[in-house]
Motif scaffolding. Structure first.
Motif, PDB file in Angstrom:
ATOM      1  N   ARG A  35      -4.625 -39.835 -31.104  1.00 22.99           N
ATOM      2  CA  ARG A  35      -5.766 -39.853 -32.029  1.00 22.99           C
ATOM      3  C   ARG A  35      -6.436 -38.482 -32.077  1.00 22.99           C
ATOM      4  O   ARG A  35      -6.772 -37.978 -33.165  1.00 22.99           O
ATOM      5  N   LEU A  40      -8.741 -37.570 -35.354  1.00 23.52           N
ATOM      6  CA  LEU A  40      -9.248 -38.807 -35.937  1.00 23.52           C
ATOM      7  C   LEU A  40     -10.347 -39.398 -35.070  1.00 23.52           C
ATOM      8  O   LEU A  40     -10.241 -39.414 -33.837  1.00 23.52           O
ATOM      9  N   GLU A  44     -11.984 -43.773 -38.104  1.00 23.82           N
ATOM     10  CA  GLU A  44     -10.910 -43.375 -39.014  1.00 23.82           C
ATOM     11  C   GLU A  44      -9.588 -44.033 -38.629  1.00 23.82           C
ATOM     12  O   GLU A  44      -8.828 -44.487 -39.490  1.00 23.82           O
ATOM     13  N   GLU A  47      -9.687 -47.647 -39.623  1.00 23.14           N
ATOM     14  CA  GLU A  47      -9.498 -47.829 -41.061  1.00 23.14           C
ATOM     15  C   GLU A  47      -8.028 -47.690 -41.452  1.00 23.14           C
ATOM     16  O   GLU A  47      -7.514 -48.449 -42.276  1.00 23.14           O
ATOM     17  N   GLN A  48      -7.337 -46.721 -40.829  1.00 27.54           N
ATOM     18  CA  GLN A  48      -5.947 -46.467 -41.195  1.00 27.54           C
ATOM     19  C   GLN A  48      -4.984 -47.494 -40.607  1.00 27.54           C
ATOM     20  O   GLN A  48      -3.921 -47.741 -41.169  1.00 27.54           O
ATOM     21  N   SER A  49      -5.341 -48.066 -39.464  1.00 31.99           N
ATOM     22  CA  SER A  49      -4.436 -48.994 -38.774  1.00 31.99           C
ATOM     23  C   SER A  49      -4.730 -50.463 -39.053  1.00 31.99           C
ATOM     24  O   SER A  49      -3.859 -51.321 -38.884  1.00 31.99           O
ATOM     25  N   ALA A  77      -0.038 -45.956 -37.865  1.00 31.33           N
ATOM     26  CA  ALA A  77      -1.150 -45.109 -38.313  1.00 31.33           C
ATOM     27  C   ALA A  77      -1.057 -43.720 -37.708  1.00 31.33           C
ATOM     28  O   ALA A  77      -1.476 -42.737 -38.322  1.00 31.33           O
ATOM     29  N   ASP A  79       1.812 -42.299 -36.849  1.00 30.73           N
ATOM     30  CA  ASP A  79       3.082 -41.706 -37.279  1.00 30.73           C
ATOM     31  C   ASP A  79       4.038 -41.428 -36.120  1.00 30.73           C
ATOM     32  O   ASP A  79       4.679 -40.381 -36.064  1.00 30.73           O
TER      33      ASP A  79
END
Length: 209
Positions: A35, A40, A44, A47-49, A77, A79
């Motif tokens: 992270r 992040l 954040e 929100e992405q995961s 999230a 990558d």
């Protein structure tokens, strides 16, 4: 999500779920390092995961044993492969090989500069390094890092410039620019052909006063 659910139902879940339990002490550190490598916040990443911020916080503090589905969402999230997230025991092999698919990547806002995170995830809080590829005219704008941090850009192909606090320097193949990165800075590809460089960021924790 259907693919991972199907694989769980086919028999792998027991082994992987038990692995998550055993590695929970290292798992939290791994998630946190990834992270931070992407800069992040907890919000954040949540929100992405699609994983609640409170759950991510608990995972990073090793206060919960997450399900495999949760780890999968976080790995997507961030990558990286779920196998890589789970493979964090203290007995890692001396030689590790990572495929292109296992290498996390960042992209500049203009989409023309790409950074492959080739540094060891365990050092991300004090040492980061990247393989940089850039299209002509590509610009990587960066906010200030921790006070006292230093960045180096070693050019292998093309020409790059670095701007810090209004000062601009350029470098070509075989040349290195070293600069303070504890203030806003930018890296630009000046050549007409794609450029390539290695970027190393030494955070304050590793900088000798």
């Amino acid at each position: 999500m259907q693919d991972i659910t199907a694989s769980l139902e086919r028999g792998r879940p027991k082994d992987l779920a038990s692995g998550a339990q055993v590695l929970s002490g290292q798992l939290g550190k791994t998630i946190q390092r990834l992270r931070k490598a992407y800069n992040l916040s907890l919000s954040e990443l949540a929100e992405q995961s699609g994983v609640a911020k409170s759950i991510i916080s608990q995972i990073e503090r090793n206060e919960t044993n997450p399900t495999l589905a949760t780890i999968w969402r976080l790995s997507q999230a961030l990558d990286v492969s779920i196998e890589r997230v789970l493979a964090t025991s203290d007995e890692e092999p001396f030689i590790e090989r990572f495929s292109r698919a296992d290498t996390p990547r960042l992209v500049s806002e203009d989409g023309k500069v790409r950074l492959a995170i080739i540094g060891w995830i365990k050092t991300v809080e004090w040492l980061q390094w990247y393989d940089v590829t850039a299209d002509p005219g590509g610009v990587l704008e960066s906010d200030a890092h921790q006070r006292g941090s230093v960045e180096s850009l070693s050019v292998t192909e093309g020409t790059f410039s670095v701007e810090v606090a209004g000062e601009v320097q350029r470098a070509g193949p075989g040349e290195t620019l070293r600069y303070r990165c504890d203030r806003p800075h930018s890296v630009r590809c000046l050549s007409e052909a794609p450029g390539r460089a290695t970027m190393v960021v030494i955070m304050k924790a590793a900088v000798m006063e």
